[in-house]
Enzyme design. Structure first.
Site, PDB file in Angstrom:
ATOM      1  N   HIS A 167       0.821  -1.202   0.000  1.00 24.85           N
ATOM      2  CA  HIS A 167       0.000   0.000   0.000  1.00 24.85           C
ATOM      3  C   HIS A 167       0.863   1.263   0.000  1.00 24.85           C
ATOM      4  CE1 HIS A 167       0.823   0.641   4.295  1.00 24.85           C
ATOM      5  NE2 HIS A 167       0.564  -0.657   4.491  1.00 24.85           N
ATOM      6  N   CYS A 183       3.044  -5.111   6.625  1.00 24.89           N
ATOM      7  CA  CYS A 183       2.698  -4.830   5.231  1.00 24.89           C
ATOM      8  C   CYS A 183       3.909  -4.255   4.495  1.00 24.89           C
ATOM      9  CB  CYS A 183       1.534  -3.859   5.153  1.00 24.89           C
ATOM     10  SG  CYS A 183      -0.026  -4.633   5.620  1.00 24.89           S
TER      11      CYS A 183
END
Lengths: 217, 313
Positions: A167, A183
Site C-alpha cells: 500500500h 505490510c
C-alpha cells in the site's frame, strides 16, 4: 564481510547491513566515507533536506535477469526493494518500507484485488487501546490522511486474503525502514505507478530471507 | 500389444471406411521442458523420416512406464536413472532403456560474484563460520541456503549432506518452492550479493546467471548411508552422505514391442545422443524465454540437421 560491504557500497550506496533485522538499514555517507545507520530520525532529516528518499530507494529501471514473466512482483524485504519484472531482463525497482518486526512471512501469493484510495479498518486490538483509531472502527474512508495511502494491493493465497497488503503511505520518508506492521509500504507516487502497471492476478513472490525468517515460515 | 500395433488395427478398420491411416506412435510427455521438447523432436523426426503418425500424450514420468507396460504409449523421452531404476526393473519385460544417457548432476552452486567476494570454492568451506557469515541475512550468525522444497526426496538427503560435511551447524537450511529460490538468486545476482544454493543440471539457471558449482569429493558409495525417514525416526542421525551425489543419467526408453514392429525407429531412438547443453538450452527456451516446446523443437531441428541425419541413418 568488509569486501562485501565495499562492493555493495560501490554498487549501491545503501545496504541493509548484512541482514533484514529491524532498523538495520545503513547508508553510506560519501562526505565522511562512513556507514551510518538509517533510522527514522535520519530518514526524516534526509527527506527534509533532499525532498525525497535516498537515490537507491527511488523508482528506477534496473537490469534484472529472471525466469519470471513480465508483470511478476518480487519483494526483497531485506534490501527494501520491490521489483516489477519487465521484458528483456529488466525490472522497475521501487523502494519499500517493511514490517517493524520483519515480515514474519514469505511465499508466493497473487494480487487478489486492488483499490484506489482504500478504506482502512484498524485491527480490533488497536481500536481497543487507541481512541483515535476507535472512531474508525468501521473503516476510515480513503484520502490523504489514510495510512494505506493512495492505492492498495490485497495479496491472496488461492482465493484467501492473506491480510498482507502492498500500500501507499502518509509518511514518505519511511521508505527504506522496517517500520510498518507486516505490510509493504511504498510512496504514493510509486504505488500509483505500480497500480497502473500491475493486473489483478499478478504473481507476487516475497523472498524467504532476513526478516522473513524471524517468526519462522 | 504396443500402442503402435493396436493403432494399426484400428487403422485397418478405418481403412475400409475411407482414407488410409498411417500407424500411430504414441510418445509420452512428462511435464518438464527438456522432456517436452525432446518428445516433440522425436515426434517430428518420426513423422518426417519414418512415415508414421505421432501422438504426444502428456503423462507423469513414473506413470508413463506403466502406460508403456499396458501398451498405451510407445516412447518415454527422458527416463532418469538411478531415480527410476526400481520402476525400470519392475517393467523390464515391457520397457527398454536406450544405452546412451545424458549425464546430469546435483550439488551446491553459487554465483561468480559470490566466489569473487567470498573466496568460496568447496562445499566444505560452508562449515567455516566466517564463510557461512557471508550468507547470513537475519543476523543470527548462521548463513541461509535453499536445499529444495520439502517435498523433494533430494532435500532430505541435502540435510544429511549438511550434517556430514559439518555445515548443518553454520548454515540454516531452507525449504521453499523452487520459484522462490530462483527469485532470491535473481535478486542476489542483481545486487551482487552472496548466495549459495542446491542446484541440479540441466537447468535454465546455468544459462540465466554465471553459476559456479562448489567442489567436493567425487561420489563414494562407502560414505553414503541413507536411512529413510519412514523406517527410522532418527533417520538423520543414522544417515551419512559425505561425498558428491552419484551422477544421474537420463535415457530415452521405448516399448519392447516396438523393437519387433519398428526396428528402424528403435535404431533411431538408440542413436539419439542429446547433450547436457541441449537439455539446458531446452529448459532455458521454455522457462525463461517462454517459448512453446513445439517451437523450440522446430528451432532445434533446424540447427541440428546434420546430427539428425546421422541418427536416422
Amino acid at each position: 564481510m568488509k569486501r562485501m560491504l565495499s562492493r555493495a557500497a560501490a554498487a549501491l550506496g545503501v545496504v541493509a547491513l548484512s541482514a533484514g533485522i529491524a532498523h538495520a538499514t545503513q547508508i553510506f555517507d560519501p562526505s565522511t566515507r562512513a556507514w551510518v545507520s538509517y533510522d527514522p530520525k535520519r530518514a526524516i532529516d534526509y527527506y527534509r533536506a533532499h525532498g525525497g528518499v535516498p537515490a537507491d530507494f527511488r523508482r528506477q529501471v534496473v537490469k534484472f535477469r529472471t525466469a519470471e514473466k513480465p508483470g511478476t512482483i518480487i519483494i526483497d524485504g531485506n534490501r527494501h526493494f520491490l521489483y516489477l519484472v519487465l521484458p528483456n531482463f529488466q525490472a522497475i525497482r521501487y523502494g519499500i518500507g517493511v514490517g517493524r518486526d520483519g515480515f514474519g512471512w514469505a511465499g508466493i501469493v497473487r494480487v487478489g484485488r486492488k483499490a484506489e484510495w482504500p478504506t482502512w479498518t484498524p485491527p480490533a486490538e488497536m481500536v481497543a487501546r487507541d481512541p483515535n483509531s476507535a472512531k474508525y472502527a468501521n473503516g476510515m474512508p480513503g484520502g490523504p490522511d489514510n495510512p494505506l495511502g493512495a492505492r492498495a494491493f490485497y495479496l491472496y493465497e488461492g482465493n484467501r486474503d492473506t491480510i498482507y497488503r502492498i500500500h501507499g503511505t502518509t509518511e514518505p520518508w519511511s521508505i527504506g525502514l522496517d517500520i510498518s506492521s507486516g505490510c509493504i509500504r511504498m510512496n504514493n507516487d510509486d504505488v500509483i505507478d505500480l497500480f497502473n502497471r500491475v493486473e489483478v492476478g499478478a504473481k507476487v513472490i516475497v523472498l524467504m530471507q532476513g526478516a522473513a525468517l524471524y517468526k519462522g515460515v | 500389444m504396443s500402442a503402435w500395433v493396436r493403432s494399426i488395427l484400428t487403422g485397418a478398420c478405418a481403412l475400409a471406411a475411407g482414407p488410409a491411416l498411417a500407424a500411430t506412435v504414441v510418445v509420452g510427455v512428462p511435464a518438464w521442458p527438456s522432456a517436452e521438447v525432446t518428445a516433440s523432436i522425436i515426434g517430428k523426426v518420426l513423422e518426417e523420416h519414418y512415415g508414421v503418425a505421432v501422438r504426444l500424450r502428456p503423462i507423469g514420468s513414473m506413470e508413463l512406464l506403466g502406460a508403456i507396460d499396458r501398451g498405451e504409449v510407445d516412447i518415454h523421452p527422458e527416463i532418469w536413472l538411478p531415480n527410476l531404476q526400481s520402476f525400470v526393473d519392475d517393467y523390464a519385460k515391457s520397457v527398454v532403456v536406450a544405452d546412451y544417457g545424458v549425464t546430469a548432476m546435483q550439488g551446491l552452486c553459487t554465483t561468480r560474484d559470490t566466489v569473487e567476494a567470498t573466496g568460496i570454492k568447496s562445499v566444505g568451506d560452508l562449515a567455516k563460520p566466517e564463510m557461512a557469515a557471508y550468507f547470513d541475512t537475519d543476523e543470527d550468525g548462521k548463513g541461509e541456503m535453499w536445499i529444495g522444497p520439502a517435498s523433494w526426496s533430494s532435500a532430505r538427503i541435502e540435510r544429511v549432506r549438511a550434517k556430514s560435511y559439518g555445515y548443518a551447524d553454520t548454515m540454516m537450511l531452507l525449504n521453499m518452492p523452487e520459484d522462490m529460490a530462483m527469485a532470491s538468486i535473481d535478486a542476489a545476482a542483481a545486487l551482487g550479493q552472496p548466495v549459495v544454493f542446491y542446484c541440479y543440471s540441466p537447468h535454465y539457471v546455468f544459462a540465466l546467471h554465471d553459476i559456479v558449482r562448489l567442489e567436493e569429493p567425487p561420489h563414494d558409495p562407502a560414505t553414503w548411508t541413507i536411512v529413510q525417514a519412514e523406517d527410522d525416526p532418527a533417520w538423520l542421525a543414522h544417515s551419512t552422505a559425505a561425498s558428491a551425489w552419484e551422477p544421474s543419467h537420463f535415457h530415452i526408453g521405448y516399448a519392447r514391442a516396438l523393437a519387433d514392429d519398428q526396428p528402424a525407429i528403435v535404431a533411431f531412438l538408440q542413436h539419439i545422443a542429446l547433450t547436457e547443453d541441449d537439455a539446458a538450452m531446452m529448459s532455458y527456451a521454455v522457462h525463461v524465454e517462454g517459448r512453446a516446446p513445439d517451437a523450440v523443437a522446430d528451432a532445434w531441428l533446424a540447427d541440428n540437421k546434420e546430427r539428425i541425419e546421422e541418427w536416422v541413418k
